[in-house]
Design a protein around this motif. Structure first.
Motif, PDB file in Angstrom:
ATOM      1  N   ALA A 135      -4.919  13.502  11.959  1.00 48.21           N
ATOM      2  CA  ALA A 135      -5.479  12.152  11.901  1.00 48.21           C
ATOM      3  C   ALA A 135      -5.205  11.528  10.538  1.00 48.21           C
ATOM      4  O   ALA A 135      -5.119  12.209   9.518  1.00 48.21           O
ATOM      5  N   ASP A 136      -5.044  10.180  10.525  1.00 49.10           N
ATOM      6  CA  ASP A 136      -4.837   9.451   9.273  1.00 49.10           C
ATOM      7  C   ASP A 136      -6.166   9.169   8.601  1.00 49.10           C
ATOM      8  O   ASP A 136      -7.193   8.969   9.253  1.00 49.10           O
ATOM      9  N   VAL A 137      -6.127   9.114   7.263  1.00 46.34           N
ATOM     10  CA  VAL A 137      -7.314   8.807   6.473  1.00 46.34           C
ATOM     11  C   VAL A 137      -7.013   7.561   5.653  1.00 46.34           C
ATOM     12  O   VAL A 137      -6.025   7.523   4.908  1.00 46.34           O
ATOM     13  N   VAL A 138      -7.843   6.503   5.816  1.00 46.43           N
ATOM     14  CA  VAL A 138      -7.617   5.248   5.108  1.00 46.43           C
ATOM     15  C   VAL A 138      -8.864   4.896   4.311  1.00 46.43           C
ATOM     16  O   VAL A 138      -9.976   5.296   4.646  1.00 46.43           O
ATOM     17  N   ASP A 139      -8.634   4.131   3.222  1.00 45.78           N
ATOM     18  CA  ASP A 139      -9.771   3.730   2.395  1.00 45.78           C
ATOM     19  C   ASP A 139     -10.307   2.384   2.854  1.00 45.78           C
ATOM     20  O   ASP A 139      -9.864   1.823   3.870  1.00 45.78           O
ATOM     21  N   SER A 140     -11.248   1.832   2.087  1.00 46.31           N
ATOM     22  CA  SER A 140     -11.907   0.593   2.483  1.00 46.31           C
ATOM     23  C   SER A 140     -10.966  -0.602   2.479  1.00 46.31           C
ATOM     24  O   SER A 140     -11.247  -1.628   3.094  1.00 46.31           O
ATOM     25  N   LYS A 141      -9.814  -0.486   1.784  1.00 43.13           N
ATOM     26  CA  LYS A 141      -8.848  -1.588   1.723  1.00 43.13           C
ATOM     27  C   LYS A 141      -7.760  -1.456   2.772  1.00 43.13           C
ATOM     28  O   LYS A 141      -6.830  -2.253   2.813  1.00 43.13           O
ATOM     29  N   GLY A 142      -7.875  -0.431   3.598  1.00 39.82           N
ATOM     30  CA  GLY A 142      -6.874  -0.238   4.642  1.00 39.82           C
ATOM     31  C   GLY A 142      -5.664   0.558   4.219  1.00 39.82           C
ATOM     32  O   GLY A 142      -4.714   0.704   5.000  1.00 39.82           O
ATOM     33  N   ASN A 143      -5.652   1.110   2.994  1.00 40.77           N
ATOM     34  CA  ASN A 143      -4.539   1.914   2.531  1.00 40.77           C
ATOM     35  C   ASN A 143      -4.662   3.342   3.032  1.00 40.77           C
ATOM     36  O   ASN A 143      -5.735   3.945   2.947  1.00 40.77           O
ATOM     37  N   MET A 192       0.830  -1.193   0.000  1.00 42.61           N
ATOM     38  CA  MET A 192       0.000   0.000   0.000  1.00 42.61           C
ATOM     39  C   MET A 192       0.863   1.241   0.000  1.00 42.61           C
ATOM     40  O   MET A 192       2.016   1.201   0.427  1.00 42.61           O
ATOM     41  N   ASN A 193       0.290   2.311  -0.447  1.00 44.98           N
ATOM     42  CA  ASN A 193       1.062   3.533  -0.638  1.00 44.98           C
ATOM     43  C   ASN A 193       1.095   4.353   0.643  1.00 44.98           C
ATOM     44  O   ASN A 193       0.344   5.284   0.830  1.00 44.98           O
ATOM     45  N   MET A 194       2.013   3.985   1.550  1.00 43.70           N
ATOM     46  CA  MET A 194       2.125   4.694   2.825  1.00 43.70           C
ATOM     47  C   MET A 194       2.936   5.962   2.690  1.00 43.70           C
ATOM     48  O   MET A 194       2.874   6.845   3.551  1.00 43.70           O
ATOM     49  N   ALA A 195       3.713   6.068   1.616  1.00 42.55           N
ATOM     50  CA  ALA A 195       4.576   7.244   1.477  1.00 42.55           C
ATOM     51  C   ALA A 195       3.751   8.510   1.418  1.00 42.55           C
ATOM     52  O   ALA A 195       4.103   9.537   1.983  1.00 42.55           O
ATOM     53  N   TYR A 196       2.639   8.442   0.746  1.00 44.73           N
ATOM     54  CA  TYR A 196       1.811   9.635   0.574  1.00 44.73           C
ATOM     55  C   TYR A 196       1.286  10.130   1.922  1.00 44.73           C
ATOM     56  O   TYR A 196       1.333  11.312   2.243  1.00 44.73           O
ATOM     57  N   ALA A 197       0.834   9.166   2.731  1.00 49.08           N
ATOM     58  CA  ALA A 197       0.287   9.550   4.028  1.00 49.08           C
ATOM     59  C   ALA A 197       1.348  10.156   4.915  1.00 49.08           C
ATOM     60  O   ALA A 197       1.117  11.142   5.608  1.00 49.08           O
ATOM     61  N   GLY A 198       2.558   9.549   4.891  1.00 51.74           N
ATOM     62  CA  GLY A 198       3.636  10.085   5.707  1.00 51.74           C
ATOM     63  C   GLY A 198       3.978  11.496   5.306  1.00 51.74           C
ATOM     64  O   GLY A 198       4.214  12.367   6.148  1.00 51.74           O
ATOM     65  N   ASN A 199       3.994  11.776   4.026  1.00 51.85           N
ATOM     66  CA  ASN A 199       4.301  13.123   3.559  1.00 51.85           C
ATOM     67  C   ASN A 199       3.243  14.115   4.004  1.00 51.85           C
ATOM     68  O   ASN A 199       3.548  15.255   4.378  1.00 51.85           O
ATOM     69  N   MET A 200       1.980  13.723   3.939  1.00 53.98           N
ATOM     70  CA  MET A 200       0.905  14.641   4.311  1.00 53.98           C
ATOM     71  C   MET A 200       0.958  14.963   5.805  1.00 53.98           C
ATOM     72  O   MET A 200       0.797  16.109   6.208  1.00 53.98           O
ATOM     73  N   THR A 201       1.201  13.938   6.621  1.00 58.10           N
ATOM     74  CA  THR A 201       1.286  14.196   8.055  1.00 58.10           C
ATOM     75  C   THR A 201       2.453  15.107   8.366  1.00 58.10           C
ATOM     76  O   THR A 201       2.343  16.052   9.156  1.00 58.10           O
ATOM     77  N   ALA A 202       3.593  14.828   7.740  1.00 53.08           N
ATOM     78  CA  ALA A 202       4.769  15.665   7.965  1.00 53.08           C
ATOM     79  C   ALA A 202       4.509  17.094   7.535  1.00 53.08           C
ATOM     80  O   ALA A 202       4.902  18.048   8.216  1.00 53.08           O
ATOM     81  N   LEU A 203       3.829  17.265   6.397  1.00 55.59           N
ATOM     82  CA  LEU A 203       3.553  18.605   5.893  1.00 55.59           C
ATOM     83  C   LEU A 203       2.647  19.372   6.843  1.00 55.59           C
ATOM     84  O   LEU A 203       2.864  20.548   7.149  1.00 55.59           O
ATOM     85  N   ALA A 204       1.649  18.692   7.359  1.00 58.56           N
ATOM     86  CA  ALA A 204       0.724  19.367   8.256  1.00 58.56           C
ATOM     87  C   ALA A 204       1.422  19.852   9.513  1.00 58.56           C
ATOM     88  O   ALA A 204       1.226  20.979   9.976  1.00 58.56           O
ATOM     89  N   LEU A 205       2.267  19.014  10.089  1.00 64.90           N
ATOM     90  CA  LEU A 205       2.967  19.407  11.301  1.00 64.90           C
ATOM     91  C   LEU A 205       4.021  20.463  11.017  1.00 64.90           C
ATOM     92  O   LEU A 205       4.295  21.332  11.840  1.00 64.90           O
TER      93      LEU A 205
END
Length: 850
Positions: free
Chosen positions: A780-788, A1-14
């Motif tokens: 907060a993290d946002v995940v889809d129906s597949k857990g990504n 799953m594409n976790m890189a995108y989520a990590g970047n978004m969290t880092a950007l927000a903080l």
């Protein structure tokens, strides 16, 4: 799953909130000491300026820059040296810190000193542990993850490491490539008419290969067709090779050439086992020459070595430079022929010798060859045995030696290269013996003494590339001279028809003058013979300088053959951009004034330039006026580099002659995904697979883009070294998301490596959401129906995410408890088919408790 995108978004927000701490990466070997990672940091959530302050869970950021648990594709660095790219799972400890879970493959590739490594780590490796926490098992180690760069830095104390030279790439990471077939081609058709007679010719050179595992089959040849002459296919060589990393060498069977490092290059059929310096780190590594000449018309230039044509091209009138020869060894002159459009020819020879090469202490080179000589000028195929060896004895001296032999000949050489404060000097002596019948004077033996020198004088901006002198006694013959002499006797010819060298002097030097005064250069060679009158000579001296945007130069070329034929050329040239020099498409104007030894004068003006976004178009137009009845002439030429091939053409018209040429070059690559074409010719290449990313640009060379089938070919990779290959999706379908955009690979020489860039479709959405009337917790993290993980919550409860389905629900999580989760639904508006850019769709909807 594409976790890189989520990590970047969290880092950007903080980062926007000024709360994010990023641990420094390891800048050098001392980085472990400077790598300070925050521990037990408490953030004041009041600075977030959000309504639901209590809902913001910042605990996972209290101990440095921690990503969310999940799988990330990261570049792994060990003490600031890149190890590999790999998917790494990040897991959460009880204190909510996140650590990289390293598998056996990753840890086994770290260059540990197994005698000093902690026993706990060895036990984990021997026990088959698939989730190794380096920080807990190796005392003093530290980990830093940069989610923006997708870089995982692991610092390990040097006491546990097996120190390697800078630039080292673990041979375990060398990539043999995929099964593939390649066909490199270079075609040139030429036609000319002069004095009522026509001359048509066609030349095709091919470099083909077949790779299966670590075995590489190669065939190089050329086909020449001439309307009024012979037409034939000429095989340069065919061979099978395989790298042997453990001995930093390669075994080759078939037709090839010896290296020419000690003895002159010889074509052979047989088996060769030799070292390859490219397998060494760049910091431990201890030459085809440039060919310059002057063409009077639009001419065909051929370059041959040992009687075999190795290169052919068409040049415009005026001075030309050939600097893209494939190296064929380190010794053996190159014979150049300029076929003018009016039917005349020019001949000259370019000396091809290596500089004195010193090796580091303890390092060595070896080369063993067993087979038979290949030569069109010798009736039989004499046996050939050659063995050479070089070794660095200490910081100053390198010893080398070798032997060449068969049943009728032997040569033994011993020498040494010495590094001195005033330059590198190499001296050697060779003893030879050739068996000849009594009718030809009996056996001949003699010695050859050689002294060479190389030095760059940085203080005076001088570069003495090569100065070499060789003296041979009357009875000395090198291997080729001996075999040609024996062949002449067998054929009933006078053995003295084969020249035996006496003295040979070569020199290549350049001298930079004081600032503003330019540079002078000189090169030359001189050789005479024991059994032939006269000498072979070639000299060139020149001067280059510039004034503002104007560049100018003058050169004198002189050549003389042993038959007494002299040829002199004098050239004065000027070059200036026709516009702003900062514009890459500004055309250049060059004027040449030329005079030769026959009193012919020529004036020429040429305008040349490039066009296109990636300089895929090149053009040139020249006009010339000559004396002694040559009259006026003109030449037009152009080149176009398409995504699949490179095409060229030229037309020339002058007094009583006209000529034209068309050419095409490139490479066809058959790989597991199909067949892909490229306009470049290269031995070591990468095939990029990025399905659905048509139009995406690929790094390294201009004009390389992913085709409609999802493939691109990247040429000119450096073997045994890490090559970074990036895909820029800017011009691809924006609804497609690449799971990674950069990969690195260290290929074998000649390999066709395949790099797959995973992708998936997606649409960007911006959702304004609230929970019980208040904004959803920040971060907060946002995940889809597949857990990504597909996004994160920013300020004011605004969600930015990339979704794969046209409708669905997204789960928002700011903790592990069910009371710390909610979900939002979405339905996308229809998108026009074929549209490149996808608009960010915006919604306002409440977040509902699960």
């Amino acid at each position: 799953m594409n976790m890189a995108y989520a990590g970047n978004m969290t880092a950007l927000a903080l980062l926007v909130s000024g709360l994010f701490y990023s641990a420094p990466t390891l800048a050098d070997d001392t980085a472990l000491d400077s790598m300070v990672i925050a521990k037990n940091v408490k953030f004041d959530s009041a600075f977030l300026n959000v309504a639901n302050i209590e809902g913001a869970d910042l605990a996972r950021f209290a101990n440095g820059s921690n990503a969310s648990p999940g799988v990330y594709n990261v570049a792994i660095y060990i003490n600031n040296t890149e190890l590999m790219n790999s998917d790494v799972e990040f897991k959460e400890r009880e204190d909510k810190t996140v650590y990289p879970c390293l598998n056996q493959k990753i840890v086994s590739n770290i260059n540990f000193n197994h005698e000093s490594v902690p026993k706990s780590l060895l036990a984990a490796l021997l026990g088959g542990e698939q989730c190794i926490d380096i920080e807990s098992l190796v005392t003093g180690s530290q980990v830093a993850f940069d989610s923006n760069e997708q870089r995982l830095d692991i610092g390990i104390p040097q006491i546990y490491m097996d120190i390697q030279a800078r630039g080292s790439v673990n041979p375990a990471l060398w990539d043999k490539g995929v099964p593939a077939a390649t066909l490199g081609y270079s075609m040139n058709g030429y036609t000319s008419q002069s004095h009522g007679r026509s001359n048509n010719s066609f030349y095709t050179g091919i470099n083909s290969g077949l790779n299966i595992g670590a075995w590489y089959l190669r065939h190089n040849g050329s086909y020449t067709w001439m309307e009024n002459g012979p037409s034939k296919y000429n095989t340069l060589n065919t061979y099978l090779q395989r790298d042997i990393p453990v001995i930093k060498g390669r075994i080759l069977a078939g037709e090839s050439n010896t290296s020419g490092q000690i003895f002159s290059t010889l074509p052979f059929s047989g088996i060769r086992l030799a070292s390859d310096d490219r397998m060494l780190p760049a910091s431990l590594r201890g030459y085809a020459p440039n060919i310059r000449g002057i063409a009077r018309t639009s001419a065909r230039v051929t370059v041959s070595q040992g009687g075999q044509t190795i290169y052919e091209t068409t040049v415009s009138p005026g001075e030309f430079l050939i600097n893209d020869l494939y190296p064929t060894g380190y010794g053996g002159n190159l014979d150049v022929t300029v076929h003018e459009a009016d039917g005349t020819q020019q001949h000259f020879s370019v000396p091809y010798s290596s500089v004195a090469q010193l090796l580091r202490p303890g390092s060595h080179r070896y080369d063993f060859t067993v087979g038979k000589l290949r030569s069109d000028f010798i009736a039989d195929s004499p046996d050939l045995f050659q063995m050479i060896y070089q070794r660095g004895l200490n910081n100053t001296i390198t010893g080398y030696g070798g032997v060449q032999a068969n049943q009728d000949y032997y040569a033994l050489q011993l020498g040494a290269a010495v590094g001195t404060p005033i330059g590198a000097v190499a001296a050697d002596v060779t003893q030879s013996k050739t068996k000849l019948p009594q009718s030809a004077g009996g056996d001949q033996s003699g010695q050859s003494y050689q002294l060479s020198y190389s030095k760059i004088f940085s203080e005076t901006n001088s570069n003495l590339t090569l100065a070499g002198y060789r003296f041979s006694t009357s009875g000395y013959m090198d291997y080729m001279t001996a075999m040609q002499t024996r062949n002449a006797l067998t054929e009933g010819y006078d053995p003295n028809s084969i020249g035996r060298a006496k003295n040979r002097l070569t020199l290549t030097a350049s001298q930079g003058l004081p600032e503003g005064w330019g540079q002078v250069y000189a090169s030359g060679s001189l050789q005479n013979y024991w059994n032939k009158e006269g000498s072979d000579q070639q000299f060139q001296v020149g001067y280059n300088n510039h004034y503002k945007n104007l560049s100018y130069g003058v050169s004198v070329n002189r050549s003389q053959s042993g038959k007494g034929t002299n040829q002199n050329n004098y050239l004065l040239s000027f070059s200036i951009p026709l516009g702003g020099a900062d514009n890459m498409h500004t055309p250049q104007l060059r004027t040449d004034l030329n005079r030769d030894s026959n009193g012919n004068m020529r004036q020429q003006a040429t305008i040349s330039g490039s066009a296109g976004e990636t300089n895929q178009f090149n053009y040139s137009a020249s006009a010339m006026n000559g004396s002694n009845g040559a009259g006026t002439s003109g030449t037009l030429s152009g080149q176009y580099r398409s995504p699949s091939t490179s095409m060229s053409g030229s037309y020339s018209n002058g007094k009583q002659y006209q000529s034209g040429s068309v050419g095409m070059s490139g490479t066809i690559v058959a790989h597991p995904g199909g067949v892909t074409m490229t306009p470049y010719n290269s031995e070591t290449i990468a095939v990029v697979e990025a399905k659905g990313a048509q139009g995406a640009a690929v790094s390294s060379y201009p004009g390389i883009k992913v085709d409609s089938r999802g493939y691109a070919v990247v040429p000119y990779l450096n073997p045994y070294q890490m090559n970074e290959i990036s895909v820029d999706p800017k011009d691809a379908d924006s609804t497609l998301e690449l799971e990674s955009t950069t990969q690195k690979v260290a290929p074998y020489s000649g390999a066709v490596v395949m790099l797959k860039y995973g992708s998936k479709p997606g649409w960007p959405v911006l959702i304004n959401t609230t929970l019980d009337g208040a904004p959803v917790p920040f971060g907060a993290d946002v995940v889809d129906s597949k857990g990504n993980t597909v996004g994160a919550v920013g300020q004011a409860g605004q969600i930015y995410a990339r979704v794969n389905d046209e409708k669905g629900r997204l789960k928002v999580k700011w903790g592990t408890d069910t009371q710390q989760q909610c979900s939002v639904g979405y339905v996308l508006a229809p998108q026009p088919k074929g549209r490149k850019q996808a608009d960010i769709q915006q919604f306002t909807t409440p977040c509902q408790k699960s």
